[in-house]
Design a protein around this motif. Structure first.
Motif, PDB file in Angstrom:
ATOM      1  N   GLU A   1      -4.351  -6.671  -7.444  1.00 58.04           N
ATOM      2  CA  GLU A   1      -2.711  -6.494  -7.723  1.00 58.04           C
ATOM      3  C   GLU A   1      -2.130  -6.333  -6.403  1.00 58.04           C
ATOM      4  OE1 GLU A   1       0.157  -4.101 -10.384  1.00 58.04           O
ATOM      5  OE2 GLU A   1      -1.855  -4.035 -10.977  1.00 58.04           O
TER       6      GLU A   1
ATOM      7  N   GLU B   1       0.841  -1.135   0.055  1.00 62.22           N
ATOM      8  CA  GLU B   1       0.227  -0.071  -0.038  1.00 62.22           C
ATOM      9  C   GLU B   1       0.878   1.346  -0.103  1.00 62.22           C
ATOM     10  OE1 GLU B   1      -3.271   0.635  -0.123  1.00 62.22           O
ATOM     11  OE2 GLU B   1      -4.040  -1.298  -0.087  1.00 62.22           O
TER      12      GLU B   1
ATOM     13  N   LYS C   1       2.888   2.137  -8.869  1.00 61.60           N
ATOM     14  CA  LYS C   1       1.891   2.194  -9.638  1.00 61.60           C
ATOM     15  C   LYS C   1       0.496   2.470  -8.975  1.00 61.60           C
ATOM     16  CE  LYS C   1      -0.236  -1.122 -12.798  1.00 61.60           C
ATOM     17  NZ  LYS C   1      -0.305  -2.542 -13.181  1.00 61.60           N
ATOM     18  N   PRO C   2       0.295   3.734  -9.009  1.00 61.65           N
ATOM     19  CA  PRO C   2      -0.780   4.282  -8.007  1.00 61.65           C
ATOM     20  C   PRO C   2      -2.300   3.779  -8.553  1.00 61.65           C
ATOM     21  CG  PRO C   2       0.741   5.866  -8.739  1.00 61.65           C
ATOM     22  CD  PRO C   2       1.187   4.959  -9.355  1.00 61.65           C
ATOM     23  N   ALA C   3      -2.373   3.358 -10.057  1.00 60.25           N
ATOM     24  CA  ALA C   3      -3.610   2.643 -10.519  1.00 60.25           C
ATOM     25  C   ALA C   3      -3.907   1.116 -10.345  1.00 60.25           C
ATOM     26  CB  ALA C   3      -3.576   3.060 -11.998  1.00 60.25           C
ATOM     27  N   ALA C   4      -2.789   0.775  -9.553  1.00 59.86           N
ATOM     28  CA  ALA C   4      -2.989  -0.752  -9.229  1.00 59.86           C
ATOM     29  C   ALA C   4      -4.349  -1.095  -8.640  1.00 59.86           C
ATOM     30  CB  ALA C   4      -1.775  -1.082  -8.358  1.00 59.86           C
ATOM     31  N   SER C   5      -4.842  -2.119  -9.072  1.00 61.42           N
ATOM     32  CA  SER C   5      -5.957  -2.937  -8.722  1.00 61.42           C
ATOM     33  C   SER C   5      -5.890  -3.350  -7.344  1.00 61.42           C
ATOM     34  CB  SER C   5      -6.554  -3.892  -9.757  1.00 61.42           C
ATOM     35  OG  SER C   5      -5.608  -4.858  -9.768  1.00 61.42           O
ATOM     36  N   SER C   6      -7.150  -3.782  -6.698  1.00 60.03           N
ATOM     37  CA  SER C   6      -7.170  -4.238  -5.447  1.00 60.03           C
ATOM     38  C   SER C   6      -6.476  -5.397  -5.525  1.00 60.03           C
ATOM     39  CB  SER C   6      -8.632  -4.245  -4.904  1.00 60.03           C
ATOM     40  OG  SER C   6      -8.698  -4.767  -3.562  1.00 60.03           O
TER      41      SER C   6
ATOM     42  N   LYS D   1       1.902   1.026  -4.259  1.00 60.97           N
ATOM     43  CA  LYS D   1       0.765   1.731  -4.774  1.00 60.97           C
ATOM     44  C   LYS D   1       1.156   3.050  -4.898  1.00 60.97           C
ATOM     45  CE  LYS D   1      -4.119   2.218  -4.191  1.00 60.97           C
ATOM     46  NZ  LYS D   1      -5.507   2.028  -3.451  1.00 60.97           N
ATOM     47  N   GLN D   2       1.709   3.774  -3.901  1.00 57.78           N
ATOM     48  CA  GLN D   2       1.934   4.892  -3.762  1.00 57.78           C
ATOM     49  C   GLN D   2       3.286   5.699  -4.861  1.00 57.78           C
ATOM     50  OE1 GLN D   2       0.037   7.374  -2.168  1.00 57.78           O
ATOM     51  NE2 GLN D   2      -1.089   5.648  -1.604  1.00 57.78           N
TER      52      GLN D   2
END
Length: 498
Positions: free
Chosen positions: A371, A356, A364-369, A360-361
């Motif tokens: 993923e 997280e 890859k900010p657009a990563a799916s849940s 994600k930050q």
């Protein structure tokens, strides 16, 4: 010991199968990142309380604290008392406020994510630096659990220490990997009950219910064992020693794996019930752990002419000496329960920081849940291997490894979290200063010794961090309107939920 007893081996296998079955069931109920990292915020008071307690105490409760009581007598009550008060204050001061504010802050899942959203940190510095300290200190914390597991399998089954640590690691990773937070919390409920039962049954059985005889025998052996103000050498404990022991309780406010239970509870009302359960469980468990050490000291003095080379094995020694292999196997499984209940929580929080707060930050900010969950699971494996490397030294002390990580979390996150929940004027720069100063103070102070530097590093760490937060917040710009409006909304939500 119970070396290679088929009965004991069978007990362990049955226990592991039950834990894995719980993990598999939880896996089927894990649909997204919120489920994996916080169980969908639906924990009841019993799993919340015992999961927090079991994940907090770890193998330290059945190995480290009994070993300390074995070596120091009632001096250990300063440590146990500090932890009991810290447990109560953490539930009282932080639980409802953190749960409410984490929901208000757009359902923040992790502690770094909460701090970032609390201060609307667009730079992502707060989240990144907080996640870095979580990963660093949890490596030491998790490795302490693996060391405890190594000692367990080495002692009970006569395994080589290296193989024993690898086996223990595989046990922990297997169900954490699949079940996530629900698996961790539900297994912690079972394991917490088993741990407390074992700690109460073993010393009571060993002294046949005669507390008066225990006191008399300890006084005959060494009257200083019953004096909380003196060391066993008869010399008065220094103020630094007493403060250092009692100050362990200050660490609770910054432990991410414990704070996660507050956020995951289904309602604020449940937190009141959970607090009472948690404090009662902690009091009983630590009383039992101290008694194990004291009873074990008398047993070793009367039965073993060569003494005991490692005081942290005293619980295992008593279990083998007193109980039938069937009962011994169940009670020794309590040690595995304690180890697994903490190591799984630590791995989960570390993997959530990796997934997280870093992936994600920053990547890859657009990563799916789905993923994010996959990255979290891969993180469990990677972090386990690093902790395994640190745990390979058979001379490592469980208590020593825990004390360093405990201080690190307490100083880096405790002041930042508490002040952020109560002080509207605190800003992002203050949070950054507190996290960095607290974490760095622990690392530096640990390397120093003599005089004031013998003080447990959590004390200067928390003091310096709190000062840094206040001074930096006042010396820099006030929080902007979005931050203060969110604080006002949190205060309103807190009143409504109470």
């Amino acid at each position: 010991m119970v070396e290679n007893s088929l009965t004991t081996i069978a007990t362990f296998i049955v226990y592991l199968i039950v834990m894995l079955a719980i993990g598999l069931y939880a896996y089927r109920r894990t649909a997204n990142a919120s489920d994996y990292f916080l169980g969908g915020r639906r924990l009841g008071p019993w799993p919340a309380a015992l999961s927090a307690g079991a994940s907090d105490m770890s193998g330290w409760l059945l190995l480290g604290l009994p070993g300390y009581a074995y070596a120091a007598g009632l001096e250990s009550l300063w440590l146990a008392g500090g932890l009991l008060v810290g447990t109560w204050l953490n539930w009282l001061i932080c639980a409802k406020r953190l749960r409410t504010y984490s929901i208000t802050a757009n359902d923040a899942l992790t502690l770094p994510e909460f701090l970032a959203r609390r201060f609307d940190d667009k730079s992502k510095l707060v989240q990144t630096i907080a996640a870095f300290f979580i990963l660093m200190f949890f490596l030491f914390y998790t490795s302490s659990g693996l060391v405890a597991g190594g000692k367990l399998f080495e002692t009970v089954f006569g395994l080589d220490y290296t193989i024993a640590v690898i086996v223990g690691t595989a046990c922990v990773v297997s169900y954490t990997l699949f079940g996530g937070f629900l698996a961790v919390s539900w297994t912690d409920l079972v394991q917490g009950l088993l741990m407390s039962a074992a700690l109460l049954i073993v010393p009571v059985a060993a002294m046949d219910g005669s507390f008066g005889q225990l006191s008399s025998d300890l006084h005959t052996l060494n009257p200083e064992l019953l004096n909380i103000w003196n060391g066993i050498d008869g010399k008065p404990l220094s103020a630094i020693a007493i403060i250092s022991l009692a100050a362990w309780g200050l660490g609770y406010f910054g432990q991410p794996h414990i704070l996660a239970r507050f956020k995951a509870t289904r309602s604020n009302a449940d937190l009141t019930t959970a607090r009472r359960i948690a404090v009662a469980w902690t009091a009983l468990s630590m009383a039992g752990a101290v008694l194990v050490g004291l009873v074990g000291l008398l047993y070793v003095n009367s039965e073993l002419s060569g003494g005991l080379d490692d005081g942290e094995k005293i619980f295992m020694l008593l279990v083998d000496a007193i109980f039938h292999p069937v009962i011994a196997g169940i009670l020794l499984a309590a040690i595995l329960a304690a180890i697994m209940s903490t190591a799984d929580s630590q791995l989960l929080v570390s993997s959530s920081a990796l997934a997280e707060d870093f992936y994600k930050q920053l990547i890859k900010p657009a990563a799916s849940s789905s993923e994010i969950v996959l990255v979290g699971r891969l993180g469990v494996v990677a972090l386990s291997l690093l902790a395994l490397f640190l745990a390979m030294d058979p001379d490592s002390s469980v208590l020593g490894l825990v004390s360093y990580a405990w201080a690190g979390f307490g100083a880096a996150f405790g002041p930042a979290l508490i002040i952020s929940l109560y002080w509207k004027r605190m800003n992002r720069n203050g949070a950054l200063a507190g996290i960095i100063v607290g974490g760095v103070t622990i690392v530096i102070w640990k390397q120093l010794s003599g005089g004031i530097y013998d003080l447990y590093e959590i004390v200067p760490g928390i003091i310096f961090a709190a000062v840094a937060i206040v001074i930096t917040s006042l010396a820099t710009a006030e929080p902007h309107k979005a931050v203060t409006d969110q604080f006002d909304k949190y205060q309103k939500n807190l009143e409504e939920l109470d």
